[in-house]
Design an enzyme around this catalytic site. Sequence first.
Site: not given
Length: 294
Positions: A139, A152
């Site tokens: 990501s 995250y």
Amino acid sequence: MTLSSESGGLVVVTGASTGIGAATARELAQLGFHVLAGVRRERDGDAIRGPGVEPLILDIINPDHIAALSLRVNADPQRRQLRALVNNAGVGVNAPVEAFAIEEWRKLFEVNLFGHVAVTQALLPTLIRSKGRVINISSVGGRVAMATYGPYAGTKFALEAVSDALRREMAPFGVRVVVVEPGAVRTEMLGRAGTTTYDLTPEHSERYLGLVHAVTAQAAASAESGLSAGDAAKTIGRIVTARKPRARYTIGRDAALATRLVRFVPDRMLDRLLAAALRPYFPQSNGDLHPARG
């Protein structure tokens, strides 16, 4: 220049129930591969099943599921080679570092990092024999950790580090290891950003409720303008078929911009830029819900 997929080699895609995973499974099937699509529920498998897409029940933190996957790959009735492993499964959460319970941190790392390592370890001997490739879906959060993305982003930073080490370890054996860093992609995970359930104490609410609200609103706005999962899948398809894929690919203009900012902008200045971008999303009616200050 690309590799031929006419041989119908195997590709494993984890987290293929929805979003990028489902789109990638379908894209690779269209390119001529036989895709073993990991899903967690039978109904998800029924939804994705189709020509060239074979759903398998796969929870990447379940050792029995991983063993069954390895057996299926190595006992393929058509003796197809394993061309690639796409580690896509993951859980999204936006939570302040202080407010996210430590047991939840451990669960998140179990799925977003340790599960990928376990699947990779199980399939690496096969990938070494076939000179295949490992594609880890990270990501933009693996390069820059914005407020409330600590848990995250922590898993994605770790996945990037593991990918770097693995790439250097596998180079002598002809196995390519590639990281994909999507920005805002219209998927179910992005649409749910900031809505994962966790408890805020009254003290935490006073500190972070406005910030959580702002991040949720910003994520919703990003979801509206983000690339489609199909766009991301096409990039992954090119990585699987490229003769010499790059070590990293960003997906989306926001991801490309963020990675450049991290490289060239001093940390304190980056803090101010991120805070300024978030400020318009803070509630305006409650002075207690103040924006983060750079």
